[in-house]
Design a protein around this motif. Structure first.
Motif, mmCIF file in Angstrom:
data_model
loop_
_atom_site.group_PDB
_atom_site.id
_atom_site.type_symbol
_atom_site.label_atom_id
_atom_site.label_comp_id
_atom_site.label_asym_id
_atom_site.label_seq_id
_atom_site.Cartn_x
_atom_site.Cartn_y
_atom_site.Cartn_z
ATOM 1 N N ASP A 1 0.388 73.076 -47.158
ATOM 2 C CA ASP A 1 1.820 72.836 -47.136
ATOM 3 C C ASP A 1 2.065 71.485 -46.463
ATOM 4 O OD1 ASP A 1 4.466 72.705 -46.260
ATOM 5 O OD2 ASP A 1 4.595 74.866 -45.889
ATOM 6 N N GLN A 2 2.467 70.517 -47.281
ATOM 7 C CA GLN A 2 2.553 69.161 -46.746
ATOM 8 C C GLN A 2 3.571 69.021 -45.627
ATOM 9 O OE1 GLN A 2 2.663 65.947 -49.467
ATOM 10 N NE2 GLN A 2 2.572 64.463 -47.800
ATOM 11 N N ALA A 3 4.700 69.712 -45.759
ATOM 12 C CA ALA A 3 5.732 69.601 -44.713
ATOM 13 C C ALA A 3 5.173 70.125 -43.387
ATOM 14 C CB ALA A 3 6.968 70.378 -45.129
ATOM 15 N N GLU A 4 4.389 71.182 -43.473
ATOM 16 C CA GLU A 4 3.808 71.765 -42.265
ATOM 17 C C GLU A 4 2.796 70.800 -41.639
ATOM 18 O OE1 GLU A 4 2.676 76.290 -41.535
ATOM 19 O OE2 GLU A 4 1.361 75.285 -42.970
ATOM 20 N N ALA A 5 2.000 70.175 -42.489
ATOM 21 C CA ALA A 5 1.031 69.188 -41.994
ATOM 22 C C ALA A 5 1.766 68.052 -41.296
ATOM 23 C CB ALA A 5 0.182 68.650 -43.139
ATOM 24 N N GLU A 6 2.851 67.584 -41.921
ATOM 25 C CA GLU A 6 3.603 66.475 -41.330
ATOM 26 C C GLU A 6 4.195 66.871 -39.979
ATOM 27 O OE1 GLU A 6 3.700 63.402 -42.303
ATOM 28 O OE2 GLU A 6 2.774 63.620 -44.271
ATOM 29 N N ARG A 7 4.658 68.112 -39.868
ATOM 30 C CA ARG A 7 5.218 68.556 -38.580
ATOM 31 C C ARG A 7 4.133 68.562 -37.511
ATOM 32 N NH1 ARG A 7 7.816 73.997 -40.243
ATOM 33 N NH2 ARG A 7 8.246 74.336 -38.029
ATOM 34 N N PHE A 8 2.945 68.949 -37.901
ATOM 35 C CA PHE A 8 1.836 68.962 -36.938
ATOM 36 C C PHE A 8 1.461 67.548 -36.504
ATOM 37 C CE2 PHE A 8 -2.688 69.641 -35.709
ATOM 38 C CZ PHE A 8 -2.504 70.666 -34.798
ATOM 39 N N LEU A 9 1.616 66.593 -37.434
ATOM 40 C CA LEU A 9 1.291 65.189 -37.137
ATOM 41 C C LEU A 9 2.424 64.464 -36.407
ATOM 42 C CD1 LEU A 9 -0.209 64.145 -40.615
ATOM 43 C CD2 LEU A 9 -1.500 64.654 -38.539
ATOM 44 N N SER A 10 3.596 65.094 -36.359
ATOM 45 C CA SER A 10 4.771 64.394 -35.820
ATOM 46 C C SER A 10 4.787 64.409 -34.294
ATOM 47 C CB SER A 10 6.051 65.054 -36.338
ATOM 48 O OG SER A 10 6.264 66.271 -35.636
ATOM 49 N N ALA A 11 5.794 63.749 -33.728
ATOM 50 C CA ALA A 11 5.905 63.655 -32.266
ATOM 51 C C ALA A 11 5.955 65.030 -31.605
ATOM 52 C CB ALA A 11 7.145 62.854 -31.909
ATOM 53 N N ALA A 12 6.573 65.986 -32.277
ATOM 54 C CA ALA A 12 6.683 67.330 -31.688
ATOM 55 C C ALA A 12 5.475 68.199 -32.046
ATOM 56 C CB ALA A 12 7.959 67.993 -32.186
ATOM 57 N N GLY A 13 4.487 67.607 -32.693
ATOM 58 C CA GLY A 13 3.312 68.371 -33.112
ATOM 59 C C GLY A 13 2.189 68.303 -32.099
ATOM 60 N N ALA A 14 0.963 68.117 -32.607
ATOM 61 C CA ALA A 14 -0.209 68.111 -31.725
ATOM 62 C C ALA A 14 -0.158 66.913 -30.784
ATOM 63 C CB ALA A 14 -1.476 68.056 -32.572
ATOM 64 N N ASP A 15 -0.550 67.118 -29.534
ATOM 65 C CA ASP A 15 -0.411 66.059 -28.519
ATOM 66 C C ASP A 15 -1.723 65.314 -28.246
ATOM 67 O OD1 ASP A 15 -1.902 67.948 -27.245
ATOM 68 O OD2 ASP A 15 -0.501 68.306 -25.596
ATOM 69 N N CYS A 16 -2.602 65.298 -29.222
ATOM 70 C CA CYS A 16 -3.939 64.722 -28.993
ATOM 71 C C CYS A 16 -4.037 63.274 -29.479
ATOM 72 C CB CYS A 16 -4.978 65.551 -29.747
ATOM 73 S SG CYS A 16 -5.221 67.163 -29.013
ATOM 74 N N GLY A 17 -5.142 62.626 -29.110
ATOM 75 C CA GLY A 17 -5.406 61.270 -29.591
ATOM 76 C C GLY A 17 -5.896 61.253 -31.028
ATOM 77 N N ILE A 18 -6.470 62.365 -31.462
ATOM 78 C CA ILE A 18 -6.979 62.471 -32.831
ATOM 79 C C ILE A 18 -6.361 63.736 -33.434
ATOM 80 C CG2 ILE A 18 -9.064 62.859 -34.231
ATOM 81 C CD1 ILE A 18 -10.644 61.453 -31.940
ATOM 82 N N VAL A 19 -5.665 63.585 -34.557
ATOM 83 C CA VAL A 19 -5.028 64.754 -35.186
ATOM 84 C C VAL A 19 -5.372 64.721 -36.679
ATOM 85 C CG1 VAL A 19 -2.893 66.047 -35.487
ATOM 86 C CG2 VAL A 19 -3.135 64.538 -33.501
ATOM 87 N N ASN A 20 -6.082 65.739 -37.140
ATOM 88 C CA ASN A 20 -6.603 65.765 -38.508
ATOM 89 C C ASN A 20 -5.921 66.822 -39.366
ATOM 90 O OD1 ASN A 20 -8.547 63.852 -37.749
ATOM 91 N ND2 ASN A 20 -10.003 65.434 -37.129
ATOM 92 N N VAL A 21 -6.017 66.627 -40.672
ATOM 93 C CA VAL A 21 -5.519 67.631 -41.613
ATOM 94 C C VAL A 21 -6.654 68.015 -42.554
ATOM 95 C CG1 VAL A 21 -3.837 68.142 -43.435
ATOM 96 C CG2 VAL A 21 -3.173 66.692 -41.496
ATOM 97 N N ASN A 22 -6.944 69.281 -42.618
ATOM 98 C CA ASN A 22 -7.956 69.855 -43.514
ATOM 99 C C ASN A 22 -9.373 69.333 -43.299
ATOM 100 O OD1 ASN A 22 -6.147 71.621 -44.712
ATOM 101 N ND2 ASN A 22 -5.507 70.125 -46.233
#
Ligand code: UN1
Length: 515
Positions: A439-460
C-alpha cells in the motif's frame, strides 16, 4: 552439513599468516608474553600473541599523521589524493579473498558475508575517487556590489577512527577513503578482536601509498584496548574522532571530545524493527527478515531485532519465519563451510547476553518459538555457536527496548499503523527500519516526518545490508553521525565562507555606515 568438526586453531593461525603474506604486508611480531593476541571466534582460541601499542606510541602515531597532514597531504590536490584511493581499490580487488579470509578468521563471518564486506570497501573506494573531483562548494549572490560570496571546503587534520569487530574492514574504509580524499590523515584503532584484518588493510594502503608516491604517514594503525582509544579521544590534534561501537562507548567518548572542542562522528547501537502490514508480500517478509535477523549471527548494528506485525497476519508470519529458522538449524557452524549460514558469536559475552535476554523475555510473558540453544558445545569449547531465536512477545518490554548483540528476533503485533509506528519508535536507538507493504500511501506515511524516526528507513527490504552510496547512520542513542555516501564527506572537512571584494568601494553589509 556444517556440524562437521571445527577447524583446528593451529590450522587457522597458519591460514591467517598465509593471507597476510599473500597481501605482502609486514607480519606482526609474535612476541611471547605480549600484551595482546590475535584470536578466532571459530574455536575461541588464541591464534598468536601480538604486541599492543601504549599511549606513547599513540602519541607518536598522531604526531606522524599530523606531520604528513601539514607538510604534504592537505596541499595535495584532491584529485591527486584520489589516486591513492584508486590504487588502494585495485589492491583490494587483487586481495579480496585474502582479506575475506582474515575477516572470517577474526570476526567469524561466513565466507559470502566476508567477501561482501570486502566488496563494500571496493565500492567506497570507487565512490571516494569520484568524490575527489566533486568536493563542491557553493557561490551565493552577495548583497554588496562588486563582491562575491562563496564557500570552500578544506581538510580538517587528523581523523581518529575507532572501529568495532563486526565490520572490521568496511567501516574503516568508509571513514578512511573519504577522509583521505578530503585531505585528512588517519590514525586507526581497530577492535582488539580484529588486529590482523587491520594490519592487512594498513599494509595494503601503505603499498598503495608507495606506488603513487603519497607519504606513508597519511595512515597509522594503533593496536590495543581502552587506553589506546582514550589517548586518541584526548589528543587535541585529532580534529575528528569517528567511533563505531556501543552506545555506552559513545556516551563516554562524545563529552570528552566535545570538551576539547573536537568533532565527533558516532555510529552506535541499533534496535531495528520492521513493520509488516496486512498487504505485505510475505515471501519478501520471510526472506528479508531471516537475512536481517539471523545473518552475521545477529551481530550487525543493522540487525533486525523486532518484527511488528499486523494482527491479521501475525500468526502466519510467525509460523513462516519459524519454519525458515528451522532450516537454519543444520547450517550453524564453521563459517568456512560452504553450506554454513550462521557462524559463531564473537565471544562468550554475546552468548551470556543472549541467554539472559531470553530469560528476561520469558519472565515478561514471551514465548520462544524456535532456537536459543547453544550448538557444538562439546567440540567448540570456548567458541559460542547459537541457534538464532524467535520470541513471540505480548508487548515491548524493557528487554525488547535494549540492544542484545545476538540473534534474537522479537515478534509483536499491532492493530493500526499509528500503533505500529509508536512501537517502532518506542526504543532509545534509531538506526535502521523497514516496512513491508503493498500500500503506497502506507509506505509514504512510514517514510514521512511522523513515521519511522531512524537514519535509514526502507520499504520492502530488511533493515541490514545497506549500500555505500547512501549516508549511513542513525538518530537518538545511535549517535547522529553519518558515514559513507551522499554528502557524508562534509563531516571530514571544514567549511569556509569567503567574501571577495573585487570593486573599489567598501560597502558594509546590512547597510551599516562607519567612518
Ligand atoms: C554495522 O553493522 O556497523 O548495512 C555496519 C549493513 C552493512 C553495514 C553494517 N552495510 O548491514
Amino acid at each position: 552439513m556444517s556440524t562437521s568438526a571445527l577447524p583446528d586453531t593451529a590450522a587457522l593461525a597458519e591460514r591467517a599468516r598465509t593471507a597476510l603474506d599473500r597481501c605482502r604486508v609486514d607480519r606482526p611480531r609474535e612476541t611471547a608474553g605480549a600484551a595482546g593476541a590475535a584470536r578466532t571466534p571459530i574455536t575461541g582460541q588464541e591464534l598468536f600473541p601480538l604486541d599492543h601499542d601504549d599511549t606513547a606510541s599513540v602519541d607518536g602515531a598522531v604526531t606522524a599523521a599530523h606531520g604528513a597532514f601539514t607538510s604534504a597531504w592537505r596541499d595535495t590536490p584532491a584529485p591527486v589524493r584520489g589516486q591513492l584511493v584508486h590504487r588502494l581499490g585495485a589492491l583490494l580487488r587483487e586481495h579480496k579473498d585474502d582479506l575475506a579470509e582474515l575477516v572470517t578468521i577474526e570476526a567469524g563471518k561466513i565466507r559470502s558475508e566476508a567477501l561482501g564486506e570486502v566488496q563494500e570497501m571496493i565500492d567506497i573506494c570507487d565512490l571516494a575517487v569520484g568524490l575527489s573531483r566533486q568536493l563542491y562548494g557553493r557561490t551565493m549572490p552577495s548583497e554588496r556590489p562588486g563582491h562575491r560570496l562563496m564557500e570552500t571546503w578544506h581538510p580538517l587534520g587528523v581523523v581518529g577512527v575507532i572501529t568495532a569487530f563486526n565490520f572490521p574492514v568496511a567501516v574503516w574504509s568508509w571513514n578512511t577513503c573519504v577522509a583521505l580524499v578530503c585531505g585528512d590523515t588517519v590514525v586507526w584503532k581497530p577492535s582488539e578482536l580484529t588486529p590482523l584484518t587491520a594490519l592487512a588493510c594498513h599494509g595494503l594502503l601503505m603499498r598503495a601509498a608507495a606506488d603513487v608516491g603519497a607519504p606513508a604517514d597519511v595512515h597509522r594503525v594503533v593496536l590495543g584496548g581502552r587506553e589506546v582509544g582514550e589517548a586518541l579521544v584526548e589528543d587535541r590534534r585529532v580534529a575528528l574522532l569517528s567511533a563505531t561501537g556501543s552506545t555506552a562507548m559513545g556516551r563516554a567518548v562524545a563529552p570528552r571530545v566535545a570538551a576539547r572542542m573536537g568533532r565527533y562522528l558516532l555510529e552506535l547501537g541499533g534496535n531495528n524493527a520492521a513493520v509488516v502490514a496486512p498487504s505485505a508480500d510475505l515471501d519478501l517478509v520471510v526472506r528479508g527478515s531471516v537475512f536481517s535477523a539471523a545473518g552475521t549471527a545477529g551481530q550487525r548494528c543493522t540487525t533486525l531485532r523486532r518484527l511488528i506485525v499486523h494482527e491479521d497476519v501475525v500468526e502466519e508470519v510467525a509460523r513462516r519465519v519459524v519454519d525458515a529458522y528451522k532450516q537454519l538449524r543444520d547450517r550453524i557452524g564453521d563459517p568456512f563451510e560452504e553450506s554454513t549460514l550462521v557462524g559463531p558469536l564473537v565471544g562468550e559475552r554475546g552468548y551470556t547476553a543472549m541467554r539472559s535476554a531470553l530469560e528476561r523475555a520469558g519472565a515478561d510473558g514471551g514465548e520462544v518459538l524456535v532456537g536459543g540453544g547453544r550448538r557444538l558445545a562439546e567440540e567448540a569449547g570456548d567458541a559460542y555457536y547459537v541457534e538464532p531465536a524467535v520470541v513471540r512477545m505480548p508487548g515491548q518490554t524493557e528487554v525488547v527496548r535494549e540492544e542484545t548483540f545476538a540473534p534474537i528476533l522479537y515478534v509483536m503485533s499491532y492493530r493500526t499503523l499509528e500503533e505500529a509506528v509508536e512501537l517502532h519508535n518506542g526504543v532509545p536507538q534509531g538506526l535502521s527500519s523497514a516496512i513491508f507493504t503493498q500500500d503506497q500511501a502506507e509506505a509514504e506515511r512510514f517514510l514521512s516526518a511522523a513515521g519511522a524516526d531512524c537514519g535509514i528507513v526502507n520499504v520492502n527490504i530488511g533493515t541490514s545490508g545497506a549500500e555505500i552510496g547512501g549516508a549511513f547512520g542513525g538518530e537518538k542513542d545511535t549517535g547522529g553521525g553519518r558515514e559513507s555516501g551522499s554528502d557524508s564527506w562534509k563531516a571530514y572537512m571544514r567549511r569556509a565562507t569567503n567574501t571577495v571584494n573585487y570593486g573599489g568601494e567598501l560597502p558594509l553589509a546590512q547597510g551599516v555606515r562607519f567612518l
